[in-house]
Enzyme design. Structure first.
Site, mmCIF file in Angstrom:
data_model
loop_
_atom_site.group_PDB
_atom_site.id
_atom_site.type_symbol
_atom_site.label_atom_id
_atom_site.label_comp_id
_atom_site.label_asym_id
_atom_site.label_seq_id
_atom_site.Cartn_x
_atom_site.Cartn_y
_atom_site.Cartn_z
ATOM 1 N N HIS A 32 -9.175 6.617 2.451
ATOM 2 C CA HIS A 32 -9.610 6.865 3.830
ATOM 3 C C HIS A 32 -10.845 7.757 3.933
ATOM 4 O O HIS A 32 -10.862 8.736 4.699
ATOM 5 C CB HIS A 32 -8.435 7.415 4.660
ATOM 6 N N ARG A 45 -13.691 -5.566 3.691
ATOM 7 C CA ARG A 45 -12.670 -5.420 4.732
ATOM 8 C C ARG A 45 -13.194 -5.557 6.154
ATOM 9 O O ARG A 45 -12.441 -5.394 7.118
ATOM 10 C CB ARG A 45 -11.981 -4.058 4.564
ATOM 11 N N GLU A 50 -4.312 -7.242 5.297
ATOM 12 C CA GLU A 50 -3.465 -6.099 5.659
ATOM 13 C C GLU A 50 -2.539 -6.485 6.811
ATOM 14 O O GLU A 50 -2.949 -7.170 7.742
ATOM 15 C CB GLU A 50 -4.355 -4.926 6.092
ATOM 16 N N TRP A 97 -12.031 12.078 8.592
ATOM 17 C CA TRP A 97 -10.584 11.858 8.737
ATOM 18 C C TRP A 97 -10.163 10.624 7.986
ATOM 19 O O TRP A 97 -10.836 9.630 7.921
ATOM 20 C CB TRP A 97 -10.199 11.729 10.211
ATOM 21 N N ARG A 113 0.868 -1.182 0.000
ATOM 22 C CA ARG A 113 0.000 0.000 0.000
ATOM 23 C C ARG A 113 0.902 1.228 0.000
ATOM 24 O O ARG A 113 1.891 1.263 0.734
ATOM 25 C CB ARG A 113 -0.881 -0.024 1.252
ATOM 26 N N GLU A 128 -13.671 -1.433 6.582
ATOM 27 C CA GLU A 128 -12.978 -1.577 7.862
ATOM 28 C C GLU A 128 -13.787 -1.008 9.025
ATOM 29 O O GLU A 128 -13.566 -1.399 10.167
ATOM 30 C CB GLU A 128 -11.570 -0.967 7.812
ATOM 31 N N ASP A 144 -5.134 3.772 0.025
ATOM 32 C CA ASP A 144 -6.264 4.020 0.930
ATOM 33 C C ASP A 144 -6.666 5.488 0.820
ATOM 34 O O ASP A 144 -5.883 6.371 1.170
ATOM 35 C CB ASP A 144 -5.824 3.694 2.363
ATOM 36 N N GLU A 196 -8.979 1.762 -1.554
ATOM 37 C CA GLU A 196 -9.717 1.431 -0.334
ATOM 38 C C GLU A 196 -10.489 2.641 0.171
ATOM 39 O O GLU A 196 -9.987 3.772 0.094
ATOM 40 C CB GLU A 196 -8.663 0.989 0.679
ATOM 41 N N TYR A 247 -3.117 11.463 5.787
ATOM 42 C CA TYR A 247 -3.400 10.140 6.315
ATOM 43 C C TYR A 247 -2.373 9.128 5.785
ATOM 44 O O TYR A 247 -2.044 9.131 4.600
ATOM 45 C CB TYR A 247 -4.815 9.656 5.930
HETATM 46 O O1 KDG Z 1 -8.327 2.929 13.862
HETATM 47 C C1 KDG Z 1 -8.280 3.422 12.570
HETATM 48 C C2 KDG Z 1 -7.181 2.772 11.783
HETATM 49 O O2 KDG Z 1 -7.216 1.398 11.934
HETATM 50 C C3 KDG Z 1 -7.289 3.114 10.327
HETATM 51 O O3 KDG Z 1 -7.089 4.487 10.155
HETATM 52 C C4 KDG Z 1 -6.267 2.343 9.532
HETATM 53 O O4 KDG Z 1 -7.404 2.835 7.490
HETATM 54 C C5 KDG Z 1 -6.630 2.145 8.114
HETATM 55 C C6 KDG Z 1 -6.016 1.022 7.436
HETATM 56 O O5 KDG Z 1 -6.408 0.785 6.303
HETATM 57 O O6 KDG Z 1 -5.174 0.366 8.011
HETATM 58 MG MG MG Z 2 -8.056 1.852 5.690
#
Ligand code: KDG
Ligand code: MG
Length: 402
Positions: free
Chosen positions: A212, A283, A339, A402, A147, A262, A210, A236, A159
């Protein structure tokens, strides 16, 4: 056989973890991860006040009935706190069942479908050059999938970019830090990042990214389209998925594969996404989505639509969750990728485990249960410290994802 005692262990060997230890009248115990990043003590209280008293005296072998009891029986279903608490108990019960059977949990699930889980590591850098270096370093270490996250010129924080190379931990001690966000800058710089990375690594490496949750659906569509020449394994969390339909718009515009989930905690969070084949990888992971019992249902449902697993595995998912994920991933037929953000050596010392990284894969031996323990004496030396994930604001001060 009865559940005699359930301990909830909170420890902070560099970051907070909540662990459940279910002890049976036969002296066998099982572990479950109950860590919900930034909301750890909410899960602790939920377990302590509302779960543990109801489970003492029950037969720990009745995993399904206990799962249904905690899910249906609460009346208030789903939600990250509830489903993390259920997951922790569920993991611990599978661990116990494995120890009773003298078999790894993957054997109880149906045995091995593969020798190891292909993992993706996290290459990141403050700028493109640093990110490219980090990708090459991961390749040298044996990662087949990487990644890539990079700082964006003009944004003081982004991020996925760590303070130190090799270890990424977004939670910070104290109250939530605030970070600025600028989508236009990010969309301008990211295709260039992947052009450089693909050129440096050659055609074979799997590259992931990601977003995010930062983009709107049409922005995510633009990103996907702009990254097509660099053949990503996935993007992602292209956009928040509360509105599952929004992924249809992204899908209509790009062939870059999509992964999401996630932050999901139940099969209902991914129902439409899977049924309409709006994503390629799901995920939702064991600790936040109701444990092995529930994630197995999600994976089976996903298999009907050729959606594969790509479980979350950041540092806030403890080695107990990772051990469960390795057992699960060795079995699950529609495995995609796992991951892996390695934990710190101190965290690894608190949670001695059997799984290990070998040549781009996570493997484990034929050990009973999940293959993970907790060193309670060491854990006790690191008490809970309040910590939060950051929050994001746009240039005009509005809150953003975020
Ligand atoms: O707790 C939040 C994190 O696990 C996250 O920000 C991590 O997005 C993430 C990832 O893909 O590992
Ligand atoms: Mg993530």
């Amino acid at each position: 056989m009865k559940i005699e005692r359930i301990d909830i262990i909170v420890t902070c060997p560099g970051r907070n973890f909540v662990t459940v230890k279910v002890v049976t009248s036969d002296g066998v115990h099982g572990l479950g991860d109950a860590t919900l990043n930034g909301r750890e003590l909410a899960v602790h209280a939920y377990l302590q006040e509302h779960v543990v008293p109801c489970l003492i005296g029950r037969d720990p072998r009745n995993i399904e009935d206990i799962w249904q009891y905690l899910y249906r029986g609460a009346y208030w279903r789903r939600g990250p706190v509830t489903m993390t608490a259920i997951a922790a108990i569920d993991m611990a019960l599978w661990d116990i069942k494995g120890k009773l059977a003298d078999m790894p949990v993957y054997q109880l699930l149906g045995g091995k479908s593969r020798d190891g889980l292909m993992v993706y590591g996290h290459a990141n850098g403050r700028d493109h050059a640093e990110a490219v270096d980090a990708v090459l370093k991961h390749q040298e270490e044996g990662y087949k999938a990487i990644r890539v996250q990079s700082g964006v010129p003009g944004l003081e924080k982004t991020y996925g970019v760590g303070k130190t190379q090799g270890y990424y931990e977004p939670a910070e001690k104290g109250l939530p830090p605030e970070e600025p966000w600028d989508t236009a800058l990010y969309l301008r710089h990211t295709p260039e990042l992947f052009r450089k990375v693909r050129e440096a690594v050659g055609p074979d490496a799997h590259l992931l990214h990601d977003a995010h949750h930062r983009l709107t659906p049409i922005e995510a569509a633009q990103l996907g389209k702009s990254l097509e020449p660099y053949r990503l394994f996935w993007i992602e969390d292209a956009t928040p998925a509360e509105n599952q339909e929004s992924f249809r718009l992204i899908r209509q515009h790009t062939t870059t594969p999509l992964a999401v989930g996630e932050v999901f905690n139940a099969i209902w969070d991914c129902n439409q996404l899977i049924r309409e084949q709006l994503v390629d990888y799901i995920r939702a992971t064991i600790v936040h989505a109701g444990g092995i019992t529930h994630v197995r249902r999600i994976a089976d449902y996903a298999a009907m639509y050729q959606v594969r697993t790509g479980f979350h595995g950041a540092t806030d998912l403890s080695p107990v969750c990772m051990a469960a994920a390795v057992n699960f991933g060795l079995w699950v037929p529609n495995f995609g990728i796992q991951e892996l953000m390695p934990h710190s050596p101190l965290t690894d010392a608190v949670f001695p485990h059997n799984y290990r990284f070998e040549q781009g894969y996570l493997v484990m031996d034929e050990v009973p249960g999940l293959g993970v323990e907790i060193d309670e004496t060491l854990a006790a030396q690191y008490p809970y410290e309040r910590a939060y994930l950051p929050v994001a604001r746009l240039r005009d001060g509005s809150m953003w994802n975020w």
